[in-house]
Design a protein around this motif. Structure first.
Motif, PDB file in Angstrom:
ATOM      1  N   ARG A 155       0.847  -1.192   0.000  1.00 16.99           N
ATOM      2  CA  ARG A 155       0.000   0.000   0.000  1.00 16.99           C
ATOM      3  C   ARG A 155       0.878   1.235   0.000  1.00 16.99           C
ATOM      4  O   ARG A 155       1.782   1.374   0.837  1.00 16.99           O
ATOM      5  CB  ARG A 155      -0.919   0.018   1.221  1.00 16.99           C
ATOM      6  N   LEU A 186       1.271   5.925  -9.557  1.00 18.71           N
ATOM      7  CA  LEU A 186       0.286   4.858  -9.379  1.00 18.71           C
ATOM      8  C   LEU A 186      -0.497   4.782 -10.681  1.00 18.71           C
ATOM      9  O   LEU A 186      -1.200   5.721 -11.044  1.00 18.71           O
ATOM     10  CB  LEU A 186      -0.631   5.142  -8.197  1.00 18.71           C
ATOM     11  N   VAL A 240      -3.248   3.355 -13.089  1.00 17.09           N
ATOM     12  CA  VAL A 240      -4.576   2.758 -12.938  1.00 17.09           C
ATOM     13  C   VAL A 240      -5.128   2.338 -14.299  1.00 17.09           C
ATOM     14  O   VAL A 240      -5.369   3.182 -15.172  1.00 17.09           O
ATOM     15  CB  VAL A 240      -5.548   3.751 -12.268  1.00 17.09           C
ATOM     16  N   VAL A 261      -3.185   3.643  -1.862  1.00 22.05           N
ATOM     17  CA  VAL A 261      -3.402   2.814  -3.052  1.00 22.05           C
ATOM     18  C   VAL A 261      -2.752   1.455  -2.850  1.00 22.05           C
ATOM     19  O   VAL A 261      -1.532   1.355  -2.669  1.00 22.05           O
ATOM     20  CB  VAL A 261      -2.827   3.486  -4.311  1.00 22.05           C
ATOM     21  N   SER A 276      -1.425  -1.741  -4.498  1.00 21.69           N
ATOM     22  CA  SER A 276      -0.898  -1.902  -5.845  1.00 21.69           C
ATOM     23  C   SER A 276       0.323  -2.818  -5.820  1.00 21.69           C
ATOM     24  O   SER A 276       0.809  -3.202  -4.756  1.00 21.69           O
ATOM     25  CB  SER A 276      -0.524  -0.531  -6.422  1.00 21.69           C
ATOM     26  N   ILE A 305      -3.842  -2.108 -10.210  1.00 22.21           N
ATOM     27  CA  ILE A 305      -4.785  -1.526  -9.244  1.00 22.21           C
ATOM     28  C   ILE A 305      -6.192  -1.977  -9.627  1.00 22.21           C
ATOM     29  O   ILE A 305      -7.029  -1.208 -10.104  1.00 22.21           O
ATOM     30  CB  ILE A 305      -4.614   0.008  -9.192  1.00 22.21           C
ATOM     31  N   GLY A 309      -5.879  -4.779  -6.021  1.00 18.24           N
ATOM     32  CA  GLY A 309      -5.571  -3.355  -5.982  1.00 18.24           C
ATOM     33  C   GLY A 309      -6.794  -2.512  -5.695  1.00 18.24           C
ATOM     34  O   GLY A 309      -7.923  -2.897  -6.006  1.00 18.24           O
ATOM     35  N   ILE A 359      -7.986   1.958  -4.776  1.00 18.19           N
ATOM     36  CA  ILE A 359      -7.678   3.344  -4.430  1.00 18.19           C
ATOM     37  C   ILE A 359      -8.578   3.728  -3.272  1.00 18.19           C
ATOM     38  O   ILE A 359      -9.793   3.512  -3.320  1.00 18.19           O
ATOM     39  CB  ILE A 359      -7.952   4.271  -5.626  1.00 18.19           C
TER      40      ILE A 359
END
Length: 223
Positions: A65, A101, A103, A175, A177, A191, A200, A202
């Motif tokens: 995380r 990050l 996505v 997040v 991931s 994610i 994953g 958010i």
């Protein structure tokens, strides 16, 4: 006049001349064909205005995380350093460096639409603390979430808009991931639903009592 993000992304994918962009998943970086943004819609990407040009190397080869403060939210193919044609890149400041990050907002297999939903629940331990926290686990079914209800099928433009609208520059973010570390220690990805306790997600407003979770899976995943 500021355009909505859906109109922005449509223009990004269909306006202007070609440029080179970078895509990344599963620890790889590949050249991909994208489109430049039109100068007339720059204001629509205001959350990308302060995007970084250099990045840290905090992430290790692990699922974990990332807790940090949002620097920029970069729509697909936006003309920031290391853009991406089918991912939203959230740049987060962690321990003095900016991490990426990445996505996924489009499936490469079968049905291209991602499945998206929000969820409200406290952040699992450990509590939010700026840094990279490897060795944690996350499983959607353990949260009481399954693939048979409550998800929206969204195309790239609408999925990107949901992420862009939900994430606030200057706010804390968590997040879940995966990173491959090493050469790619600036970035984490996957994610979305992965299974094996490595899902994953958010988490918006992670320091509040009931943060908002953004969750993703693909059409061929059942759980």
């Amino acid at each position: 006049m500021r355009l909505p993000l859906v109109a922005l992304v449509l223009c990004l994918l269909g306006c202007g001349g070609p440029t080179s962009v970078v895509t990344e998943d599963a620890g790889t970086q590949l050249a991909d064909a994208g489109m430049e943004s039109d100068a007339g819609v720059v204001d629509a990407g205001h959350k990308a205005d302060a995007c970084a040009a250099t990045f840290g190397s905090l992430f290790t080869n692990a699922f974990g995380r990332a807790d940090g403060t949002v620097v920029a939210v970069v729509p697909p193919a936006w003309t920031c350093p290391l853009p991406n044609s089918d991912h939203v890149v959230i740049q987060v400041s962690i321990d003095g460096g900016v991490q990426r990050l990445v996505v996924n907002v489009k499936s490469d297999y079968g049905d291209p639409n991602v499945r998206f939903r929000t969820f409200s629940a406290p952040l699992p331990a450990p509590a939010y603390a700026e840094g990279w926290h490897p060795g944690l686990t996350l499983d959607y079914p353990s949260l009481g979430l399954h693939s048979d209800g409550g998800w929206e099928a969204l195309d790239l433009e609408h999925a990107a808009a949901r992420v862009y609208d939900a994430v606030t520059v200057g706010a804390p973010l968590s997040v879940y991931s995966t990173s491959s570390g090493g050469t790619y220690a600036a970035s984490a990805h996957k994610i979305h639903r992965n299974g094996q306790q490595n899902d994953g997600a958010i988490i918006v407003d992670p320091t509040s009592a009931q943060p908002t979770w953004l969750l993703f899976h693909f059409a061929n995943q059942t759980f």
